[in-house]
Design a protein around this motif. Sequence first.
Motif, mmCIF file in Angstrom:
data_model
loop_
_atom_site.group_PDB
_atom_site.id
_atom_site.type_symbol
_atom_site.label_atom_id
_atom_site.label_comp_id
_atom_site.label_asym_id
_atom_site.label_seq_id
_atom_site.Cartn_x
_atom_site.Cartn_y
_atom_site.Cartn_z
ATOM 1 N N MET A 32 86.369 -37.291 51.656
ATOM 2 C CA MET A 32 86.171 -37.792 53.567
ATOM 3 C C MET A 32 87.244 -37.366 54.483
ATOM 4 S SD MET A 32 84.354 -39.857 54.763
ATOM 5 C CE MET A 32 83.786 -40.527 56.100
ATOM 6 N N VAL A 33 87.298 -36.493 55.326
ATOM 7 C CA VAL A 33 87.862 -36.812 56.403
ATOM 8 C C VAL A 33 88.336 -37.755 56.403
ATOM 9 C CG1 VAL A 33 88.082 -35.926 59.363
ATOM 10 C CG2 VAL A 33 86.630 -34.723 57.402
ATOM 11 N N SER A 34 89.993 -37.585 57.051
ATOM 12 C CA SER A 34 90.523 -38.726 58.006
ATOM 13 C C SER A 34 91.285 -38.671 59.014
ATOM 14 C CB SER A 34 91.155 -39.351 56.855
ATOM 15 O OG SER A 34 92.063 -38.826 56.410
ATOM 16 N N PHE A 35 91.967 -39.806 59.474
ATOM 17 C CA PHE A 35 92.183 -39.200 60.502
ATOM 18 C C PHE A 35 93.561 -39.856 61.186
ATOM 19 C CE2 PHE A 35 88.434 -40.348 62.514
ATOM 20 C CZ PHE A 35 87.680 -39.509 62.785
ATOM 21 N N ARG A 36 94.678 -38.662 62.250
ATOM 22 C CA ARG A 36 95.753 -39.422 62.078
ATOM 23 C C ARG A 36 97.115 -38.457 63.563
ATOM 24 N NH1 ARG A 36 99.573 -35.154 61.179
ATOM 25 N NH2 ARG A 36 99.144 -33.822 59.745
ATOM 26 N N SER A 55 94.804 -35.181 64.200
ATOM 27 C CA SER A 55 94.800 -34.254 63.172
ATOM 28 C C SER A 55 94.324 -34.835 62.590
ATOM 29 C CB SER A 55 95.947 -33.630 62.568
ATOM 30 O OG SER A 55 97.385 -33.071 63.366
ATOM 31 N N LEU A 56 92.695 -33.524 61.276
ATOM 32 C CA LEU A 56 92.559 -34.203 60.358
ATOM 33 C C LEU A 56 92.051 -33.559 59.164
ATOM 34 C CD1 LEU A 56 89.221 -32.561 62.754
ATOM 35 C CD2 LEU A 56 89.819 -34.821 62.917
ATOM 36 N N VAL A 57 92.500 -34.475 58.468
ATOM 37 C CA VAL A 57 93.098 -34.411 57.108
ATOM 38 C C VAL A 57 91.511 -34.570 56.134
ATOM 39 C CG1 VAL A 57 94.557 -35.177 55.777
ATOM 40 C CG2 VAL A 57 95.278 -35.532 58.006
ATOM 41 N N GLN A 64 92.339 -30.743 45.341
ATOM 42 C CA GLN A 64 92.951 -32.106 44.781
ATOM 43 C C GLN A 64 94.511 -32.457 45.457
ATOM 44 O OE1 GLN A 64 91.303 -33.181 42.111
ATOM 45 N NE2 GLN A 64 90.006 -31.406 41.300
ATOM 46 N N SER A 65 94.346 -31.930 47.074
ATOM 47 C CA SER A 65 95.341 -32.488 47.911
ATOM 48 C C SER A 65 94.838 -32.725 49.318
ATOM 49 C CB SER A 65 96.567 -31.732 47.810
ATOM 50 O OG SER A 65 96.358 -29.821 48.553
ATOM 51 N N ASP A 66 95.593 -33.469 50.060
ATOM 52 C CA ASP A 66 95.038 -34.120 51.297
ATOM 53 C C ASP A 66 95.493 -32.830 52.033
ATOM 54 O OD1 ASP A 66 93.490 -35.801 51.148
ATOM 55 O OD2 ASP A 66 95.427 -37.731 51.644
ATOM 56 N N ARG A 67 94.654 -31.945 53.196
ATOM 57 C CA ARG A 67 94.879 -30.617 53.883
ATOM 58 C C ARG A 67 94.577 -30.811 55.153
ATOM 59 N NH1 ARG A 67 91.994 -25.226 52.091
ATOM 60 N NH2 ARG A 67 92.231 -24.734 53.781
ATOM 61 N N HIS A 68 95.331 -30.184 56.237
ATOM 62 C CA HIS A 68 95.193 -30.571 57.505
ATOM 63 C C HIS A 68 94.248 -29.813 57.622
ATOM 64 C CE1 HIS A 68 96.987 -29.579 61.758
ATOM 65 N NE2 HIS A 68 95.654 -30.800 61.815
ATOM 66 N N VAL A 69 92.668 -29.946 58.325
ATOM 67 C CA VAL A 69 92.099 -28.815 58.943
ATOM 68 C C VAL A 69 91.249 -28.808 60.531
ATOM 69 C CG1 VAL A 69 90.595 -29.564 56.275
ATOM 70 C CG2 VAL A 69 90.136 -30.980 57.961
ATOM 71 N N ILE A 72 87.473 -27.433 63.498
ATOM 72 C CA ILE A 72 87.796 -27.297 62.311
ATOM 73 C C ILE A 72 88.309 -25.408 62.054
ATOM 74 C CG2 ILE A 72 86.257 -27.146 60.295
ATOM 75 C CD1 ILE A 72 86.560 -30.421 60.776
ATOM 76 N N PHE A 73 89.948 -25.958 61.523
ATOM 77 C CA PHE A 73 89.898 -24.427 60.809
ATOM 78 C C PHE A 73 89.046 -23.435 61.072
ATOM 79 C CE2 PHE A 73 94.546 -27.275 60.531
ATOM 80 C CZ PHE A 73 94.317 -27.501 61.695
ATOM 81 N N ILE A 74 88.768 -22.125 61.309
ATOM 82 C CA ILE A 74 88.113 -21.287 60.878
ATOM 83 C C ILE A 74 87.821 -21.233 58.178
ATOM 84 C CG2 ILE A 74 87.141 -19.159 60.690
ATOM 85 C CD1 ILE A 74 88.551 -18.805 63.520
ATOM 86 N N SER A 75 88.840 -21.806 58.547
ATOM 87 C CA SER A 75 89.495 -21.338 56.604
ATOM 88 C C SER A 75 88.166 -22.218 56.107
ATOM 89 C CB SER A 75 90.496 -21.145 56.499
ATOM 90 O OG SER A 75 91.163 -23.077 56.831
ATOM 91 N N CYS A 76 88.537 -23.002 57.063
ATOM 92 C CA CYS A 76 87.757 -24.866 56.275
ATOM 93 C C CYS A 76 85.857 -25.358 56.793
ATOM 94 C CB CYS A 76 88.391 -26.155 56.803
ATOM 95 S SG CYS A 76 90.346 -25.848 56.266
ATOM 96 N N GLN A 77 85.565 -24.235 57.790
ATOM 97 C CA GLN A 77 84.291 -24.492 58.390
ATOM 98 C C GLN A 77 83.344 -24.207 57.018
ATOM 99 O OE1 GLN A 77 84.475 -21.782 61.931
ATOM 100 N NE2 GLN A 77 85.813 -22.963 63.318
ATOM 101 N N GLY A 78 82.019 -24.942 57.536
ATOM 102 C CA GLY A 78 80.695 -24.507 56.452
ATOM 103 C C GLY A 78 81.096 -25.190 55.292
ATOM 104 N N GLN A 79 82.282 -26.238 55.503
ATOM 105 C CA GLN A 79 81.971 -26.934 53.969
ATOM 106 C C GLN A 79 81.811 -28.792 54.571
ATOM 107 O OE1 GLN A 79 86.074 -26.845 52.089
ATOM 108 N NE2 GLN A 79 86.596 -25.273 53.379
#
Length: 164
Positions: free
Chosen positions: A1-5, A63-65, A70-75, A96-103
């Motif tokens: 699940m995406v979270s915000f900070r 920032s979207l996380v 297995q870890s929280d990542r800035h996306v 959404i960062f290109i490397s994280c798109q399509g998920q």
Amino acid sequence: MVSFRPLTEDEYPAYLDYFIDDYAGEIATNYGLSQHDSVARAKQEIAEMLPEGVNTHGHVLLSLVAPIDQSDRHVGYLWYKPDTMMRSVFIYDFHIFISCQGQGLGKQTLRALEAHLHEKGFKEIRLRVAGDNARARHLYESSGFGITGINMSKSIVGLAEKTP
């Protein structure tokens, strides 16, 4: 699940690097300005909109996380401005960062944002999407956004030469 900070001051320069390049590309494509002029306009507009950076009153930069591998990542990033009188928010930027798109992270983010804003008493989310951004249009339309208007333009350069 995406979270915000909240976006931090240390992260803000990287956000500007992404945003100015991305927005300048949109300006160049949609308004026919040179790359140089598009970058200058993008820099001017963000300086006017966010004069205090992440601390600009009335604007929310996040920032979207998301949990990935297995870890929280800035996306990605989300920038919006609440209008408490109208109980709405206007999204200025969502990426959404290109490397994280399509998920499915875009849809997850919009659902999480909607739930968060609903809890705070907001009734509407508004945004503008470039006409040539089919991926974003699909995301927004499949998330329940409807078209409320269409931006149009016409070049009048050279009009005097065509007039008899």
